[in-house]
Write a protein that holds these residues in place. Sequence first.
Motif, mmCIF file in Angstrom:
data_model
loop_
_atom_site.group_PDB
_atom_site.id
_atom_site.type_symbol
_atom_site.label_atom_id
_atom_site.label_comp_id
_atom_site.label_asym_id
_atom_site.label_seq_id
_atom_site.Cartn_x
_atom_site.Cartn_y
_atom_site.Cartn_z
ATOM 1 N N ILE A 28 39.540 -64.524 -81.576
ATOM 2 C CA ILE A 28 38.980 -63.161 -81.535
ATOM 3 C C ILE A 28 38.832 -62.570 -82.941
ATOM 4 C CG2 ILE A 28 39.309 -60.795 -80.690
ATOM 5 C CD1 ILE A 28 38.815 -62.353 -78.301
ATOM 6 N N GLU A 31 35.771 -64.058 -84.417
ATOM 7 C CA GLU A 31 34.539 -63.507 -83.855
ATOM 8 C C GLU A 31 34.245 -62.093 -84.361
ATOM 9 O OE1 GLU A 31 34.211 -63.799 -79.630
ATOM 10 O OE2 GLU A 31 33.746 -65.931 -79.758
ATOM 11 N N LEU A 32 35.321 -61.332 -84.599
ATOM 12 C CA LEU A 32 35.124 -59.962 -85.074
ATOM 13 C C LEU A 32 34.962 -59.893 -86.583
ATOM 14 C CD1 LEU A 32 37.738 -57.965 -82.946
ATOM 15 C CD2 LEU A 32 35.256 -57.949 -82.701
ATOM 16 N N LEU A 55 48.405 -59.424 -71.097
ATOM 17 C CA LEU A 55 47.096 -59.766 -71.673
ATOM 18 C C LEU A 55 46.774 -61.256 -71.693
ATOM 19 C CD1 LEU A 55 44.513 -58.750 -72.870
ATOM 20 C CD2 LEU A 55 45.606 -58.614 -75.092
ATOM 21 N N ARG A 58 45.619 -62.495 -68.322
ATOM 22 C CA ARG A 58 44.386 -61.761 -68.039
ATOM 23 C C ARG A 58 43.222 -62.346 -68.835
ATOM 24 N NH1 ARG A 58 42.550 -56.887 -66.187
ATOM 25 N NH2 ARG A 58 41.262 -55.697 -67.601
ATOM 26 N N TYR A 59 43.496 -62.642 -70.079
ATOM 27 C CA TYR A 59 42.474 -63.199 -70.962
ATOM 28 C C TYR A 59 42.019 -64.562 -70.452
ATOM 29 C CZ TYR A 59 40.451 -64.948 -75.354
ATOM 30 O OH TYR A 59 39.615 -65.481 -76.299
ATOM 31 N N SER A 62 39.847 -64.392 -67.366
ATOM 32 C CA SER A 62 38.558 -63.712 -67.506
ATOM 33 C C SER A 62 37.574 -64.531 -68.332
ATOM 34 C CB SER A 62 38.757 -62.350 -68.158
ATOM 35 O OG SER A 62 39.269 -62.531 -69.446
ATOM 36 N N TYR A 65 34.326 -65.309 -66.525
ATOM 37 C CA TYR A 65 33.533 -64.081 -66.383
ATOM 38 C C TYR A 65 32.813 -63.728 -67.687
ATOM 39 C CZ TYR A 65 32.921 -58.954 -66.095
ATOM 40 O OH TYR A 65 32.431 -57.674 -66.149
ATOM 41 N N CYS A 66 33.542 -63.749 -68.801
ATOM 42 C CA CYS A 66 32.942 -63.333 -70.074
ATOM 43 C C CYS A 66 31.943 -64.374 -70.586
ATOM 44 C CB CYS A 66 34.016 -63.065 -71.123
ATOM 45 S SG CYS A 66 34.841 -61.473 -70.900
ATOM 46 N N ARG B 76 31.203 -58.525 -78.466
ATOM 47 C CA ARG B 76 32.398 -59.013 -77.754
ATOM 48 C C ARG B 76 33.104 -57.909 -76.979
ATOM 49 N NH1 ARG B 76 29.612 -62.486 -79.208
ATOM 50 N NH2 ARG B 76 30.192 -64.306 -80.448
ATOM 51 N N CYS B 78 32.978 -57.500 -73.876
ATOM 52 C CA CYS B 78 33.550 -58.060 -72.652
ATOM 53 C C CYS B 78 35.050 -58.271 -72.855
ATOM 54 C CB CYS B 78 32.853 -59.374 -72.293
ATOM 55 S SG CYS B 78 33.359 -60.037 -70.686
ATOM 56 N N TRP B 79 35.429 -58.854 -74.009
ATOM 57 C CA TRP B 79 36.861 -59.016 -74.295
ATOM 58 C C TRP B 79 37.505 -57.679 -74.646
ATOM 59 C CZ3 TRP B 79 37.869 -63.377 -72.424
ATOM 60 C CH2 TRP B 79 37.128 -64.518 -72.689
ATOM 61 N N LEU B 80 36.927 -57.003 -75.642
ATOM 62 C CA LEU B 80 37.598 -55.841 -76.223
ATOM 63 C C LEU B 80 37.721 -54.684 -75.252
ATOM 64 C CD1 LEU B 80 35.822 -55.895 -79.691
ATOM 65 C CD2 LEU B 80 38.103 -56.731 -79.134
ATOM 66 N N ASP B 82 36.264 -54.649 -71.511
ATOM 67 C CA ASP B 82 36.497 -54.981 -70.101
ATOM 68 C C ASP B 82 37.857 -55.649 -69.876
ATOM 69 O OD1 ASP B 82 33.863 -54.253 -70.209
ATOM 70 O OD2 ASP B 82 33.045 -56.166 -69.563
ATOM 71 N N VAL B 83 38.216 -56.584 -70.759
ATOM 72 C CA VAL B 83 39.442 -57.368 -70.522
ATOM 73 C C VAL B 83 40.664 -56.803 -71.244
ATOM 74 C CG1 VAL B 83 40.526 -59.642 -70.782
ATOM 75 C CG2 VAL B 83 38.104 -59.478 -70.148
#
Lengths: 127, 127
Positions: A28, A31-32, A55, A58-59, A62, A65-66, B76, B78-80, B82-83
Motif C-alpha cells: 500500500i 501504491e500511494l 484490518l 478484512r484486507y 476484500s 472485491y477490490c 486506491r 477501494c482500500w483506503l 471502503d476497506v
Amino acid sequence: MDEDDILRIMKMRIIESYRWKVDIIKPISKELGISEDQLEEILIRRLDMASIDALHPRYESSKHYCIKKKLHSDLRLCWLCDVMNILSEEESEEIKNKIAAEILTKGKSYQEAMEDGRKDLLEYLMR
Amino acid sequence: MDEDDILRIMKMRIIESYRWKVDIIKPISKELGISEDQLEEILIRRLDMASIDALHPRYESSKHYCIKKKLHSDLRLCWLCDVMNILSEEESEEIKNKIAAEILTKGKSYQEAMEDGRKDLLEYLMR
C-alpha cells in the motif's frame, strides 16, 4: 508513560508484525508513493485498536472485491458495460472473475492477467 | 438492398458523424487498443438503432460518473475508504469531485489532475 503512549505501542506492535509488513504496509505504501513509516503513522493516527486488529483479515477477504473494481475501471467497463451496454453484466462478471482468479489463485501479476483479459474482452465484443 | 443493409447504412451515418468520431470513436478505440473501424463494427453489430441514437448524450452525461469511478480505483480508495476506513466517504467524495471538475470544466488532463488529487489525498490522510 501515559495511556496514549501505551496505546501507540500496542498498535505499533501489530502493525510492525511480519505479515502486516508484507501484506499491507509494503504494497500500500508503494501504491500511494509514500514511505512505510508514513503509512504506519497514518494507520496509527486514524484507526483505533479494534479496527487495527480487524484490518488484516478484512484486507485479505476484500482482495477479490477490490481487484474486480480495479479491473472494471482498467478495462473501461464503466463505458462498455454500464453506459454503452455493448457488453452484458454477465459477460463483464465472467471476464472479471476469470482474471481475478488468475491473479489470486494462480499468482499471475495484475498487469499480465489484465492484458490477457483485455484480449478475452475484445473477443466477446467481436462475436 | 435488403432491410439489414439499409439499417446498417443508417447506423453508419450516425456513427461516422463528426461529433461521434471526436467524442466516442477516437478515444474509446484508443483506450481499447483496437482500430476505429473495429469499434464501429462492434457498435453496429451490438446496438440497435434506438440505442445508437441515444448513446452520444448518454455518454456525455455519464462522463462525470465514469471519471469518478476511475479515480476511486486509481487513487486506491477501494482500500483506503471502503476497506480500511482511513478516509471517510465524505472526504473521498470531496477529493473525487474536485478532481473530476478540474478535468471536465477546466480541461486538465486526467493524469495531471489525478496526480494533484493524490497530493490532496495524502494531505487528508496526514491530518
